[in-house]
Design a protein around this motif. Structure first.
Motif, PDB file in Angstrom:
ATOM      1  N   GLU A 184       0.987  -1.590   0.086  1.00 31.33           N
ATOM      2  CA  GLU A 184       0.292   0.205  -0.201  1.00 31.33           C
ATOM      3  C   GLU A 184       0.857   1.382   0.104  1.00 31.33           C
ATOM      4  O   GLU A 184       0.822   1.745  -0.251  1.00 31.33           O
ATOM      5  CB  GLU A 184      -0.995  -0.087   1.217  1.00 31.33           C
ATOM      6  CG  GLU A 184      -2.207   1.163   1.010  1.00 31.33           C
ATOM      7  CD  GLU A 184      -3.038   1.338   2.148  1.00 31.33           C
ATOM      8  OE1 GLU A 184      -3.318   2.343   2.278  1.00 31.33           O
ATOM      9  OE2 GLU A 184      -2.912   0.359   3.302  1.00 31.33           O
ATOM     10  N   GLY A 185       2.302   0.604   0.774  1.00 30.84           N
ATOM     11  CA  GLY A 185       3.068   2.328   0.629  1.00 30.84           C
ATOM     12  C   GLY A 185       3.642   2.369  -0.086  1.00 30.84           C
ATOM     13  O   GLY A 185       4.249   3.279  -1.049  1.00 30.84           O
TER      14      GLY A 185
ATOM     15  N   GLU B 232       2.716   1.748  -3.360  1.00 31.23           N
ATOM     16  CA  GLU B 232       2.043   2.300  -5.174  1.00 31.23           C
ATOM     17  C   GLU B 232       1.425   4.062  -3.958  1.00 31.23           C
ATOM     18  O   GLU B 232       1.102   4.035  -4.993  1.00 31.23           O
ATOM     19  CB  GLU B 232      -0.068   1.431  -4.436  1.00 31.23           C
ATOM     20  CG  GLU B 232       0.354  -0.509  -4.649  1.00 31.23           C
ATOM     21  CD  GLU B 232      -0.560  -0.721  -4.590  1.00 31.23           C
ATOM     22  OE1 GLU B 232      -2.039   0.033  -4.198  1.00 31.23           O
ATOM     23  OE2 GLU B 232      -1.174  -2.172  -5.166  1.00 31.23           O
ATOM     24  N   ARG B 233       1.018   4.083  -3.133  1.00 28.76           N
ATOM     25  CA  ARG B 233       0.903   5.348  -1.915  1.00 28.76           C
ATOM     26  C   ARG B 233       2.327   6.225  -3.055  1.00 28.76           C
ATOM     27  O   ARG B 233       1.424   7.448  -3.081  1.00 28.76           O
ATOM     28  CB  ARG B 233       0.293   5.546  -1.324  1.00 28.76           C
ATOM     29  CG  ARG B 233      -0.976   5.129  -0.657  1.00 28.76           C
ATOM     30  CD  ARG B 233      -1.500   5.827   0.944  1.00 28.76           C
ATOM     31  NE  ARG B 233      -2.451   5.754   1.215  1.00 28.76           N
ATOM     32  CZ  ARG B 233      -3.379   5.093   2.089  1.00 28.76           C
ATOM     33  NH1 ARG B 233      -2.503   5.760   3.797  1.00 28.76           N
ATOM     34  NH2 ARG B 233      -4.110   4.772   2.364  1.00 28.76           N
ATOM     35  N   GLY B 234       3.150   6.146  -2.667  1.00 26.92           N
ATOM     36  CA  GLY B 234       4.238   7.027  -3.499  1.00 26.92           C
ATOM     37  C   GLY B 234       4.349   6.541  -4.443  1.00 26.92           C
ATOM     38  O   GLY B 234       5.066   8.057  -5.026  1.00 26.92           O
ATOM     39  N   THR B 235       4.344   5.290  -5.304  1.00 27.28           N
ATOM     40  CA  THR B 235       4.803   5.710  -6.889  1.00 27.28           C
ATOM     41  C   THR B 235       3.581   6.624  -7.407  1.00 27.28           C
ATOM     42  O   THR B 235       3.711   7.218  -8.014  1.00 27.28           O
ATOM     43  CB  THR B 235       4.503   4.219  -6.589  1.00 27.28           C
ATOM     44  OG1 THR B 235       5.290   3.352  -6.924  1.00 27.28           O
ATOM     45  CG2 THR B 235       3.735   4.612  -8.754  1.00 27.28           C
ATOM     46  N   ARG B 236       2.049   6.654  -6.975  1.00 25.83           N
ATOM     47  CA  ARG B 236       1.322   8.263  -7.169  1.00 25.83           C
ATOM     48  C   ARG B 236       1.933   8.929  -7.048  1.00 25.83           C
ATOM     49  O   ARG B 236       1.245  10.287  -7.866  1.00 25.83           O
ATOM     50  CB  ARG B 236      -0.249   7.238  -7.089  1.00 25.83           C
ATOM     51  CG  ARG B 236      -0.692   6.503  -7.584  1.00 25.83           C
ATOM     52  CD  ARG B 236      -2.444   6.403  -7.105  1.00 25.83           C
ATOM     53  NE  ARG B 236      -1.851   6.220  -5.614  1.00 25.83           N
ATOM     54  CZ  ARG B 236      -2.856   5.315  -4.720  1.00 25.83           C
ATOM     55  NH1 ARG B 236      -2.450   3.860  -5.465  1.00 25.83           N
ATOM     56  NH2 ARG B 236      -2.764   4.640  -3.368  1.00 25.83           N
ATOM     57  N   ARG B 237       2.028   9.388  -5.675  1.00 20.49           N
ATOM     58  CA  ARG B 237       2.657  10.915  -5.116  1.00 20.49           C
ATOM     59  C   ARG B 237       4.025  10.934  -6.104  1.00 20.49           C
ATOM     60  O   ARG B 237       4.251  12.091  -6.416  1.00 20.49           O
ATOM     61  CB  ARG B 237       2.720  10.398  -3.701  1.00 20.49           C
ATOM     62  CG  ARG B 237       3.889  12.003  -3.257  1.00 20.49           C
ATOM     63  CD  ARG B 237       2.569  13.043  -3.319  1.00 20.49           C
ATOM     64  NE  ARG B 237       2.662  14.046  -2.524  1.00 20.49           N
ATOM     65  CZ  ARG B 237       2.658  14.950  -1.363  1.00 20.49           C
ATOM     66  NH1 ARG B 237       2.645  13.983  -0.812  1.00 20.49           N
ATOM     67  NH2 ARG B 237       3.092  15.862  -1.569  1.00 20.49           N
TER      68      ARG B 237
ATOM     69  N   GLN C 122       2.989  12.124  -9.576  1.00 14.38           N
ATOM     70  CA  GLN C 122       2.129  13.363  -9.224  1.00 14.38           C
ATOM     71  C   GLN C 122       2.954  14.300  -9.274  1.00 14.38           C
ATOM     72  O   GLN C 122       3.170  15.472  -9.755  1.00 14.38           O
ATOM     73  CB  GLN C 122       1.147  13.473  -8.200  1.00 14.38           C
ATOM     74  CG  GLN C 122      -0.259  12.345  -8.689  1.00 14.38           C
ATOM     75  CD  GLN C 122      -1.013  12.491  -7.103  1.00 14.38           C
ATOM     76  OE1 GLN C 122      -0.465  13.160  -5.927  1.00 14.38           O
ATOM     77  NE2 GLN C 122      -1.406  12.177  -7.578  1.00 14.38           N
TER      78      GLN C 122
END
Length: 141
Positions: free
Chosen positions: A28-29, A31-36, A39
Motif C-alpha cells: 500500500e505504501g 503504491e501511494r508513493g508511486t502515485r505521489r 504527481q
C-alpha cells in the motif's frame, strides 16, 4: 508426530498475521508513493517546461522586436547586429524545446543563451533574462 496445541496455532496465526499486515502495508505504501512520485514529477515537469517555454518565447520576441527596430538602418554596425539577431532567431527556431526528452535540449539552450548574451552586448542592453521577467511582473494580457 505429535499434534500442535491450540497455543502454538494461536502463536503461529499471530506471527503470520504480522507478516501479512507488514506485506500489505508495504504494498500500500509503495503504491501511494508511486502515485505521489508521478504527481510530483508531472508538476515539476510542467513548471520546468513553462519556464523554458517562457524563456524561448522571450528570446523570439526580443529578436523579432530588435530586428524590426534595425531594419531601416544601413550602416555596418546595424548589419552586424541584424546578422547576430538572425543567428539567434535561427537557434530559437531550431531548438528541440518541443521534445522534452531530447538529450540535446540543455546543450542547445546554453548555445541560445550564449548567443543572446552576445546580441545583448552588441545592442548595449542588459543580458539577464530574469531582469526582463522581473521588470514585467504583473503584466497581463
Amino acid at each position: 508426530m505429535a499434534g500442535r496445541s491450540g497455543n502454538e496455532d494461536l502463536f503461529d496465526d499471530i506471527l503470520l498475521a504480522d507478516e501479512r499486515f507488514r506485506g500489505e502495508g508495504y504494498l500500500e505504501g509503495f503504491e501511494r508513493g508511486t502515485r505521489r512520485g508521478l504527481q510530483d514529477g508531472r508538476r515539476h515537469g510542467a513548471s520546468h517546461g513553462a519556464k523554458l517555454s517562457t524563456e524561448v518565447s522571450f528570446y523570439y520576441g526580443f529578436t523579432i522586436t530588435w530586428r524590426c527596430l534595425l531594419q531601416q538602418k544601413t550602416d555596418v554596425r546595424a548589419r552586424k547586429r541584424r546578422k547576430a539577431l538572425e543567428a539567434l532567431l535561427g537557434l530559437v527556431h531550431s531548438s528541440p524545446h518541443d521534445d522534452p526528452q531530447s538529450a540535446q535540449l540543455q546543450q542547445h539552450m546554453e548555445r541560445v543563451r550564449a548567443k543572446f548574451r552576445q546580441v545583448c552586448s552588441m545592442l548595449s542592453v542588459p543580458t539577464d533574462f530574469n531582469d526582463y521577467i522581473r521588470a514585467h511582473e504583473g503584466t497581463s494580457f
